[in-house]
Design an enzyme around this catalytic site. Sequence first.
Site, PDB file in Angstrom:
ATOM      1  N   HIS A 102      15.928   8.798  22.948  1.00  0.00           N
ATOM      2  CA  HIS A 102      16.365   9.805  23.436  1.00  0.00           C
ATOM      3  C   HIS A 102      15.282  11.140  23.223  1.00  0.00           C
ATOM      4  O   HIS A 102      15.430  12.290  23.461  1.00  0.00           O
ATOM      5  CB  HIS A 102      17.783  10.490  22.808  1.00  0.00           C
ATOM      6  CG  HIS A 102      18.789   9.531  23.129  1.00  0.00           C
ATOM      7  ND1 HIS A 102      19.424   9.344  24.369  1.00  0.00           N
ATOM      8  CD2 HIS A 102      19.411   8.475  22.366  1.00  0.00           C
ATOM      9  CE1 HIS A 102      20.237   8.447  24.272  1.00  0.00           C
ATOM     10  NE2 HIS A 102      20.130   7.936  23.147  1.00  0.00           N
ATOM     11  N   LYS A 147       6.550  19.660  -9.964  1.00  0.00           N
ATOM     12  CA  LYS A 147       7.595  18.418 -10.269  1.00  0.00           C
ATOM     13  C   LYS A 147       8.895  18.926 -10.192  1.00  0.00           C
ATOM     14  O   LYS A 147       9.934  18.414  -9.753  1.00  0.00           O
ATOM     15  CB  LYS A 147       7.248  17.857 -11.728  1.00  0.00           C
ATOM     16  CG  LYS A 147       8.226  16.848 -12.200  1.00  0.00           C
ATOM     17  CD  LYS A 147       8.108  15.419 -11.335  1.00  0.00           C
ATOM     18  CE  LYS A 147       9.180  14.496 -11.680  1.00  0.00           C
ATOM     19  NZ  LYS A 147       9.380  13.486 -10.558  1.00  0.00           N
ATOM     20  N   TRP A 179       2.250  28.073 -11.033  1.00  0.00           N
ATOM     21  CA  TRP A 179       2.163  27.469  -9.635  1.00  0.00           C
ATOM     22  C   TRP A 179       2.205  28.778  -8.786  1.00  0.00           C
ATOM     23  O   TRP A 179       3.358  29.548  -8.765  1.00  0.00           O
ATOM     24  CB  TRP A 179       3.507  26.623  -9.696  1.00  0.00           C
ATOM     25  CG  TRP A 179       3.339  25.618  -8.433  1.00  0.00           C
ATOM     26  CD1 TRP A 179       2.786  24.635  -8.070  1.00  0.00           C
ATOM     27  CD2 TRP A 179       4.227  26.054  -7.257  1.00  0.00           C
ATOM     28  NE1 TRP A 179       3.318  24.326  -6.780  1.00  0.00           N
ATOM     29  CE2 TRP A 179       4.095  24.956  -6.202  1.00  0.00           C
ATOM     30  CE3 TRP A 179       5.157  27.042  -6.632  1.00  0.00           C
ATOM     31  CZ2 TRP A 179       4.397  25.038  -5.029  1.00  0.00           C
ATOM     32  CZ3 TRP A 179       5.925  26.912  -5.491  1.00  0.00           C
ATOM     33  CH2 TRP A 179       5.486  25.965  -4.841  1.00  0.00           C
ATOM     34  N   GLU A 236       4.243  13.350   0.945  1.00  0.00           N
ATOM     35  CA  GLU A 236       3.959  14.087  -0.371  1.00  0.00           C
ATOM     36  C   GLU A 236       2.691  13.572  -0.811  1.00  0.00           C
ATOM     37  O   GLU A 236       2.019  14.378  -1.479  1.00  0.00           O
ATOM     38  CB  GLU A 236       5.098  14.017  -1.390  1.00  0.00           C
ATOM     39  CG  GLU A 236       6.313  14.554  -1.277  1.00  0.00           C
ATOM     40  CD  GLU A 236       7.364  14.084  -2.753  1.00  0.00           C
ATOM     41  OE1 GLU A 236       7.638  12.980  -2.722  1.00  0.00           O
ATOM     42  OE2 GLU A 236       7.663  14.822  -3.413  1.00  0.00           O
ATOM     43  N   ARG A 286       4.137  19.216 -14.209  1.00  0.00           N
ATOM     44  CA  ARG A 286       4.817  19.935 -13.414  1.00  0.00           C
ATOM     45  C   ARG A 286       4.266  20.376 -12.232  1.00  0.00           C
ATOM     46  O   ARG A 286       4.927  20.848 -11.307  1.00  0.00           O
ATOM     47  CB  ARG A 286       5.529  21.167 -14.341  1.00  0.00           C
ATOM     48  CG  ARG A 286       6.373  20.575 -15.612  1.00  0.00           C
ATOM     49  CD  ARG A 286       6.500  21.965 -16.485  1.00  0.00           C
ATOM     50  NE  ARG A 286       7.352  22.815 -16.081  1.00  0.00           N
ATOM     51  CZ  ARG A 286       8.653  22.997 -16.076  1.00  0.00           C
ATOM     52  NH1 ARG A 286       9.177  22.167 -17.108  1.00  0.00           N
ATOM     53  NH2 ARG A 286       9.520  24.056 -15.793  1.00  0.00           N
ATOM     54  N   CYS A 323       5.990  26.678 -12.810  1.00  0.00           N
ATOM     55  CA  CYS A 323       5.043  27.158 -14.103  1.00  0.00           C
ATOM     56  C   CYS A 323       5.551  26.454 -15.385  1.00  0.00           C
ATOM     57  O   CYS A 323       6.653  26.389 -15.339  1.00  0.00           O
ATOM     58  CB  CYS A 323       5.486  28.637 -14.018  1.00  0.00           C
ATOM     59  SG  CYS A 323       4.839  29.672 -12.503  1.00  0.00           S
ATOM     60  N   LYS A 329       8.369  10.605   0.775  1.00  0.00           N
ATOM     61  CA  LYS A 329       7.178   9.857  -0.234  1.00  0.00           C
ATOM     62  C   LYS A 329       5.993   9.784   0.319  1.00  0.00           C
ATOM     63  O   LYS A 329       4.944  10.117  -0.243  1.00  0.00           O
ATOM     64  CB  LYS A 329       7.785   8.523  -0.700  1.00  0.00           C
ATOM     65  CG  LYS A 329       7.684   8.155  -2.133  1.00  0.00           C
ATOM     66  CD  LYS A 329       8.483   8.660  -3.153  1.00  0.00           C
ATOM     67  CE  LYS A 329       8.899  10.281  -2.735  1.00  0.00           C
ATOM     68  NZ  LYS A 329      10.188  10.519  -3.872  1.00  0.00           N
ATOM     69  N   GLU A 366      13.707   8.803   2.761  1.00  0.00           N
ATOM     70  CA  GLU A 366      13.052   9.041   1.622  1.00  0.00           C
ATOM     71  C   GLU A 366      11.750   8.322   1.604  1.00  0.00           C
ATOM     72  O   GLU A 366      10.756   8.870   1.182  1.00  0.00           O
ATOM     73  CB  GLU A 366      14.062   8.284   0.477  1.00  0.00           C
ATOM     74  CG  GLU A 366      13.375   8.217  -0.858  1.00  0.00           C
ATOM     75  CD  GLU A 366      12.820   9.382  -1.611  1.00  0.00           C
ATOM     76  OE1 GLU A 366      13.453  10.467  -1.275  1.00  0.00           O
ATOM     77  OE2 GLU A 366      12.218   9.523  -2.360  1.00  0.00           O
ATOM     78  N   ASN A 421       7.761  32.778 -16.051  1.00  0.00           N
ATOM     79  CA  ASN A 421       8.319  31.816 -15.048  1.00  0.00           C
ATOM     80  C   ASN A 421       9.409  32.246 -14.147  1.00  0.00           C
ATOM     81  O   ASN A 421      10.510  32.743 -14.796  1.00  0.00           O
ATOM     82  CB  ASN A 421       8.841  30.551 -15.670  1.00  0.00           C
ATOM     83  CG  ASN A 421       8.895  29.337 -14.751  1.00  0.00           C
ATOM     84  OD1 ASN A 421       8.779  29.630 -13.494  1.00  0.00           O
ATOM     85  ND2 ASN A 421       9.492  28.211 -15.211  1.00  0.00           N
ATOM     86  N   GLY A 422       9.168  32.238 -12.925  1.00  0.00           N
ATOM     87  CA  GLY A 422      10.599  32.885 -11.928  1.00  0.00           C
ATOM     88  C   GLY A 422       9.776  33.721 -10.971  1.00  0.00           C
ATOM     89  O   GLY A 422       8.708  33.955 -10.632  1.00  0.00           O
TER      90      GLY A 422
HETATM   91  C1  AGP Z   1      10.475  14.200  -4.956  1.00  0.00           C
HETATM   92  O1  AGP Z   1       9.399  13.106  -4.822  1.00  0.00           O
HETATM   93  C2  AGP Z   1      10.095  15.596  -4.692  1.00  0.00           C
HETATM   94  N1  AGP Z   1       9.065  15.822  -5.680  1.00  0.00           N
HETATM   95  C3  AGP Z   1      11.100  16.669  -4.715  1.00  0.00           C
HETATM   96  O2  AGP Z   1      11.715  16.414  -3.393  1.00  0.00           O
HETATM   97  C4  AGP Z   1      12.294  16.494  -5.646  1.00  0.00           C
HETATM   98  O3  AGP Z   1      12.952  15.609  -5.686  1.00  0.00           O
HETATM   99  C5  AGP Z   1      13.143  18.012  -5.621  1.00  0.00           C
HETATM  100  O4  AGP Z   1      12.232  18.840  -5.568  1.00  0.00           O
HETATM  101  C6  AGP Z   1      14.364  17.893  -6.453  1.00  0.00           C
HETATM  102  O5  AGP Z   1      14.172  17.879  -7.653  1.00  0.00           O
HETATM  103  P1  AGP Z   1      15.054  17.448  -8.929  1.00  0.00           P
HETATM  104  O6  AGP Z   1      15.505  16.151  -8.613  1.00  0.00           O
HETATM  105  O7  AGP Z   1      14.378  17.645 -10.170  1.00  0.00           O
HETATM  106  O8  AGP Z   1      16.322  18.442  -8.732  1.00  0.00           O
END
Ligand code: AGP
Length: 574
Positions: A473, A569, A71, A457, A27, A2, A454, A450, A97-98
């Site tokens: 295996h 984000k 969100w 996502e 975000r 949020c 990516k 990673e 937010n929370g």
């Molecule tokens: C990365 O592409 C993601 N959006 C997500 O995994 C992110 O890395 C994770 O939420 C951690 O965020 P931060 O680095 O802001 O703590």
Amino acid sequence: MCGIIGYTGTQYAKDIIIDGLSTLEYRGYDSAGIALGGDDIAITKQSGRVSELAKLIPTSFATIGIGHTRWATHGAPTSKNAHPHQSFDGNIAIVHNGIIENCEILKKEITSRGIVFKSDTDSEIIAHLLALEDQSDMVQAVENVANKIEGSSSFLAIRKNDDKIYCHKKNAALTIGIGFDGNYIASDMLALAKYTSKGIVLSDDETAILAKNSVKVYKNGVEIEKDLIDISCKPPKICPCYMQAEIDEIPTALLNTYESFYSTIKKECIDDIKKAERIAIVACGTAYHAGLYGKEVIEILANKPVEVYIGSEYDRARFISNKTFAIFISQSGETADTLAAVNRSKSLGAKTLSITNVANSSITFLSDYSLILEAGPEIAVAATKSYNSQLLMLYLLANELAGNKVKRETIEKLSQEAKTLSTHSIFTESMAKDNLFFIGKGIDELSAMEGALKFKEITYKMAEAYPSGELKHGTIALMDTNCTVIALATNEQDKQKLTVSVSEIKARHAKTIGISAVGEIGCDISLFLPKLEDKLLYPILSIIPMQLLSLSTSFHLGINPDKPRNLAKSVTVV
Ligand code: AGP
């Protein structure tokens, strides 16, 4: 997660709030809303984009307002669940937010007084609780409400016929901006960048009252002095695809990270790490993968054992004590799971270092030491340049622990190679329909992880990372003509084993693409990495073609890679 913005001053609040919400869009959100104060409180909210919301807001001369991008956590992303929420008597509007963990108990208490909830959210509770408080002392009222709430809860409230914004911070970040024409508050400094460079970062359990000409901060009912700090940050430039732009910025980000490390690292920090019996690295998502790299380089170069924890699992971490040095990696510096881990580490006596891209983020205030990536604002939800910078920061740290100074020329060459590499594509159209596997051994396995993250996502397609030698295996049962396997090989000692794995995969008719620094490993198509001085630097380069292939696949599938579905984000709830 949020986004929150508030303004009270002499300008029209509507424009400022909408502008702030647009900045906060990156975000991730599914609905948005705005409350404009004055004789009455006018609320406009709906699911969907901020630009659409802006069209619905009637002309307003209000000079106080609050806004929110939501969100969804409690309740679907609908208009009724969008913030702001109004109290039962219509006098108060809040944005939050929370997550309120004791939501059900509080809801029961409120409904037993005959109050009917208009939304399915937990946040609406705050508006009703505030309205039930004695309004003659708003600091007390806000603190009473905050004390009733368990969990994370940063919120803003405005009242009818009142030009003040009442704010409380618990976990999710809130920064106050001090302007010439009024005062601002936002969950993200980027939303304040256009308006002011001076501000106050609220800490947990603080309450603030923003008036047109003054800002007061309180803790436990007592007014406290807060430092006015420089909150200036470059507002992000408008660009058609942030993820593409951020991949293009990797070469510059690497050089900035190099400068930042050597201008910031403290001898006491290095001494504290050396003294520690254990090193714990904690992070989430992409930053966690950087943490796995940190373990490799610190163990190899500095010969110190390292444990790496996923932020949300750290509540179970054993043997954390004053003999531990804990390193936290977070692009945003606001990830709730990582912040909770910092607090836990501190309470157990550990010394802490945060590695973040956002100076003045919550994590920098919590940690004993901080290193700032200086990769520049990262707007696309999928992290790219911050990851490359995190790896470099950890590489530099590991070298420092080992007593080595990394030469600037080494990083200049790395940066140059990153630039060249970002023009090479390994995308093939079949990737958009195939099942994807990313494989590697040792340090290449974390790059594979990673790469797979990516891809998931921003393409919404299944992708799996696997240690190459483990495929036989079980998982090799999945290999057929509908699979594409990206094989990573950056270490000469693994070349033979990777070549065998690739041939086993090809025998099952899967397509193979190599990203190799060791020459031919038998893939159908190969991208050869340039020669680097130190093989431990390869993960900083090898991820680039995987970032790009995810981006190309996303474009091919008609997905906006900057705003992938269901993702935010920075994840400010646990
Ligand atoms: C990365 O592409 C993601 N959006 C997500 O995994 C992110 O890395 C994770 O939420 C951690 O965020 P931060 O680095 O802001 O703590």
